[in-house]
Design a protein around this motif. Structure first.
Motif, mmCIF file in Angstrom:
data_model
loop_
_atom_site.group_PDB
_atom_site.id
_atom_site.type_symbol
_atom_site.label_atom_id
_atom_site.label_comp_id
_atom_site.label_asym_id
_atom_site.label_seq_id
_atom_site.Cartn_x
_atom_site.Cartn_y
_atom_site.Cartn_z
ATOM 1 N N LYS A 1 0.832 -1.205 0.000
ATOM 2 C CA LYS A 1 0.000 0.000 0.000
ATOM 3 C C LYS A 1 0.869 1.258 0.000
ATOM 4 O O LYS A 1 0.522 2.276 -0.628
ATOM 5 C CB LYS A 1 -0.918 -0.017 1.225
ATOM 6 C CG LYS A 1 -2.058 -1.026 1.133
ATOM 7 C CD LYS A 1 -2.918 -0.980 2.379
ATOM 8 C CE LYS A 1 -4.076 -1.968 2.275
ATOM 9 N NZ LYS A 1 -4.921 -1.947 3.499
ATOM 10 N N TRP B 1 -8.702 0.326 -4.927
ATOM 11 C CA TRP B 1 -9.987 -0.315 -5.246
ATOM 12 C C TRP B 1 -9.853 -1.227 -6.454
ATOM 13 O O TRP B 1 -10.406 -2.327 -6.463
ATOM 14 C CB TRP B 1 -11.012 0.787 -5.522
ATOM 15 C CG TRP B 1 -12.373 0.237 -5.898
ATOM 16 C CD1 TRP B 1 -13.357 -0.138 -5.085
ATOM 17 C CD2 TRP B 1 -12.842 0.009 -7.231
ATOM 18 N NE1 TRP B 1 -14.444 -0.604 -5.784
ATOM 19 C CE2 TRP B 1 -14.153 -0.527 -7.122
ATOM 20 C CE3 TRP B 1 -12.277 0.210 -8.508
ATOM 21 C CZ2 TRP B 1 -14.900 -0.857 -8.238
ATOM 22 C CZ3 TRP B 1 -13.054 -0.126 -9.606
ATOM 23 C CH2 TRP B 1 -14.340 -0.663 -9.466
ATOM 24 N N GLU C 1 -7.211 -2.843 -7.517
ATOM 25 C CA GLU C 1 -6.462 -4.081 -7.187
ATOM 26 C C GLU C 1 -7.329 -5.062 -6.392
ATOM 27 O O GLU C 1 -7.238 -6.275 -6.574
ATOM 28 C CB GLU C 1 -5.199 -3.730 -6.400
ATOM 29 C CG GLU C 1 -4.062 -3.184 -7.279
ATOM 30 C CD GLU C 1 -2.699 -3.596 -6.753
ATOM 31 O OE1 GLU C 1 -2.628 -4.599 -6.001
ATOM 32 O OE2 GLU C 1 -1.725 -2.930 -7.100
ATOM 33 N N LYS C 2 -8.181 -4.526 -5.540
ATOM 34 C CA LYS C 2 -9.024 -5.434 -4.747
ATOM 35 C C LYS C 2 -10.100 -6.095 -5.602
ATOM 36 O O LYS C 2 -10.565 -7.184 -5.272
ATOM 37 C CB LYS C 2 -9.675 -4.649 -3.603
ATOM 38 C CG LYS C 2 -8.697 -4.286 -2.488
ATOM 39 C CD LYS C 2 -9.414 -3.625 -1.323
ATOM 40 C CE LYS C 2 -8.452 -3.330 -0.183
ATOM 41 N NZ LYS C 2 -9.102 -2.717 0.979
ATOM 42 N N GLN C 3 -10.492 -5.429 -6.685
ATOM 43 C CA GLN C 3 -11.473 -6.039 -7.573
ATOM 44 C C GLN C 3 -10.853 -7.155 -8.407
ATOM 45 O O GLN C 3 -11.536 -8.108 -8.781
ATOM 46 C CB GLN C 3 -12.051 -4.974 -8.516
ATOM 47 C CG GLN C 3 -12.795 -3.854 -7.799
ATOM 48 C CD GLN C 3 -13.892 -4.377 -6.886
ATOM 49 O OE1 GLN C 3 -14.705 -5.213 -7.305
ATOM 50 N NE2 GLN C 3 -13.908 -3.906 -5.648
ATOM 51 N N LYS D 1 -9.001 -10.354 -8.594
ATOM 52 C CA LYS D 1 -8.662 -11.433 -7.674
ATOM 53 C C LYS D 1 -7.261 -11.987 -7.895
ATOM 54 O O LYS D 1 -6.751 -12.731 -7.059
ATOM 55 C CB LYS D 1 -9.682 -12.577 -7.815
ATOM 56 C CG LYS D 1 -11.100 -12.153 -7.499
ATOM 57 C CD LYS D 1 -11.213 -11.598 -6.076
ATOM 58 C CE LYS D 1 -12.640 -11.206 -5.754
ATOM 59 N NZ LYS D 1 -12.739 -10.573 -4.421
ATOM 60 N N ILE E 1 -2.409 -7.681 -3.892
ATOM 61 C CA ILE E 1 -3.059 -7.354 -2.622
ATOM 62 C C ILE E 1 -4.259 -8.267 -2.346
ATOM 63 O O ILE E 1 -4.532 -8.623 -1.195
ATOM 64 C CB ILE E 1 -3.468 -5.860 -2.600
ATOM 65 C CG1 ILE E 1 -3.762 -5.446 -1.162
ATOM 66 C CG2 ILE E 1 -4.669 -5.584 -3.508
ATOM 67 C CD1 ILE E 1 -3.860 -3.941 -0.977
ATOM 68 N N SER E 2 -4.996 -8.680 -3.398
ATOM 69 C CA SER E 2 -6.129 -9.601 -3.205
ATOM 70 C C SER E 2 -5.644 -10.962 -2.700
ATOM 71 O O SER E 2 -6.240 -11.574 -1.806
ATOM 72 C CB SER E 2 -6.899 -9.768 -4.511
ATOM 73 O OG SER E 2 -7.537 -8.569 -4.882
ATOM 74 N N GLU F 1 -4.467 -10.626 0.998
ATOM 75 C CA GLU F 1 -5.582 -10.545 1.947
ATOM 76 C C GLU F 1 -6.312 -11.880 2.075
ATOM 77 O O GLU F 1 -6.792 -12.244 3.152
ATOM 78 C CB GLU F 1 -6.542 -9.441 1.509
ATOM 79 C CG GLU F 1 -5.993 -8.043 1.730
ATOM 80 C CD GLU F 1 -6.994 -6.958 1.396
ATOM 81 O OE1 GLU F 1 -7.998 -7.284 0.699
ATOM 82 O OE2 GLU F 1 -6.796 -5.806 1.806
#
Length: 353
Positions: free
Chosen positions: A283, A302, A304-306, A308, A312-313, A316
């Motif tokens: 981050k 946002w 990167e989190k979308q 998969k 970062i996904s 996590e």
């Protein structure tokens, strides 16, 4: 003066004689071997009698006194008293009852002989007890020595035959019972000339051996009375003891498993912290790439989190598994430590009961 000297010499002689024919202590082997007459309580070996005496025996309980003699004569002869359950062949043992005036506790500690004139060291190797009678294998007579007197125990077979003879003589006895009652004389406790049959005055100058024997009998009776509670509740005490040791085992297992779960929890937490450090570093790189602009940072994060497949996904997702593992091991650790604490508390209660 001479009479006192003779009395002392007589008492010493009687004591020495009694030592030869009396078991001073039970110090033989720690465990006994069951046979067809006596079985172990829970299988395996017979256990040593807790009180060293046989009184107030519960139904089905059986005791054996074992003689351990060194065939080479290098070690002293020892004895041990074991307890267990009645064996399948108990009925085949020769049974003997005690004459009047003989305490059961005395017979438990007195060497038993199959012959009246047997040598002091030729006593019966195994003698069995049930709290009422005395048993032995392959004998027709049994004798014990009290002081300088030889006492014959009463064979159960002879006792049964005499009782059948008494049955035939019962009718004439009933006819004379009224006359016997008429001849009975009331004995006043305050009358010095009137003594009951139970009264006995110790003679310190006469039959010293008999006096010592009576004193020994009273000593055995006192010892048996002191052990009465232990004998009555011996089985319950044994159950409590082994239950307490069982709880100690459960507590040890609970502590062991709890420590293992704590170690696994620590490993999962360490992995969780390491992945968190990587996420924070990633981050920080995004923030630097955006030049400190918050809108850019939020948009890229946002995005990167979308995805998969983004770094970062995946990080996590891995940390969620680490967190689940931490929670699982933490709960298991707390449960096992709680079981250990409860078991220790229960064991303490049983040990001190």
């Amino acid at each position: 003066m001479k009479s006192k000297l003779f009395a002392i010499i007589g008492m010493l002689a009687a004591t020495t004689f009694a030592d030869d024919y009396t078991i001073q202590s039970f110090s033989g082997e720690e465990v006994g071997t069951p046979d067809q007459y006596i079985d172990a309580e829970f299988g395996g070996s017979l256990k040593i009698s807790a009180s060293g005496s046989v009184e107030n025996v519960q139904d089905g309980r059986f005791y054996v006194r074992q003689k351990f003699e060194d065939p080479f004569g290098e070690a002293p002869t020892t004895y041990q008293l074991y307890e267990g359950r009645e064996g399948s062949d108990k009925a085949s043992l020769a049974e003997f009852s005690l004459p009047d005036g003989i305490a059961y506790g005395f017979v438990v500690k007195a060497k038993a002989y199959s012959s009246k004139n047997a040598d002091a060291n030729s006593d019966i190797e195994k003698v069995y007890f049930d709290g009422k009678s005395v048993f032995a294998e392959g004998v027709t007579e049994m004798y014990v020595h009290r002081g300088v007197k030889t006492i014959a125990l009463v064979s159960a077979s002879a006792e049964s035959s005499s009782s059948s003879e008494d049955t035939y003589a019962a009718a004439p006895a009933e006819e004379s019972s009224s006359s016997a009652e008429d001849e009975y004389e009331y004995c006043d406790d305050n009358d010095p000339d009137c003594e009951s049959e139970d009264d006995y005055n110790y003679d310190v100058q006469g039959d010293v051996g008999e006096t010592a024997s009576r004193a020994n009998d009273e000593d055995y009776a006192s010892s048996d009375a002191a052990n009465d509670v232990t004998n009555r509740f011996g089985i319950a005490d044994e159950v409590r003891k082994w239950s307490a040791w069982g709880l100690v085992g459960v507590a040890a297992a609970g502590i062991g498993i709890g420590i293992y779960d704590q170690m696994q929890y620590s490993d999962a937490k360490s992995a969780y912290d390491d992945v968190n450090d990587v996420i924070d570093s990633h981050k920080e790189n995004i923030k630097n790439a955006c030049g400190g602009k918050n809108s850019c940072y939020e948009a890229l994060l946002w995005y990167e989190k979308q995805d998969k497949t983004s770094a970062i996904s995946q990080l996590e997702s891995r940390n969620k598994k680490n967190k689940d593992a931490m929670d699982s091991y933490s709960m298991a650790r707390n449960i096992w430590f709680g079981v250990a604490a409860a078991s220790i508390a229960g064991a303490i209660v049983l040990f001190t009961w």
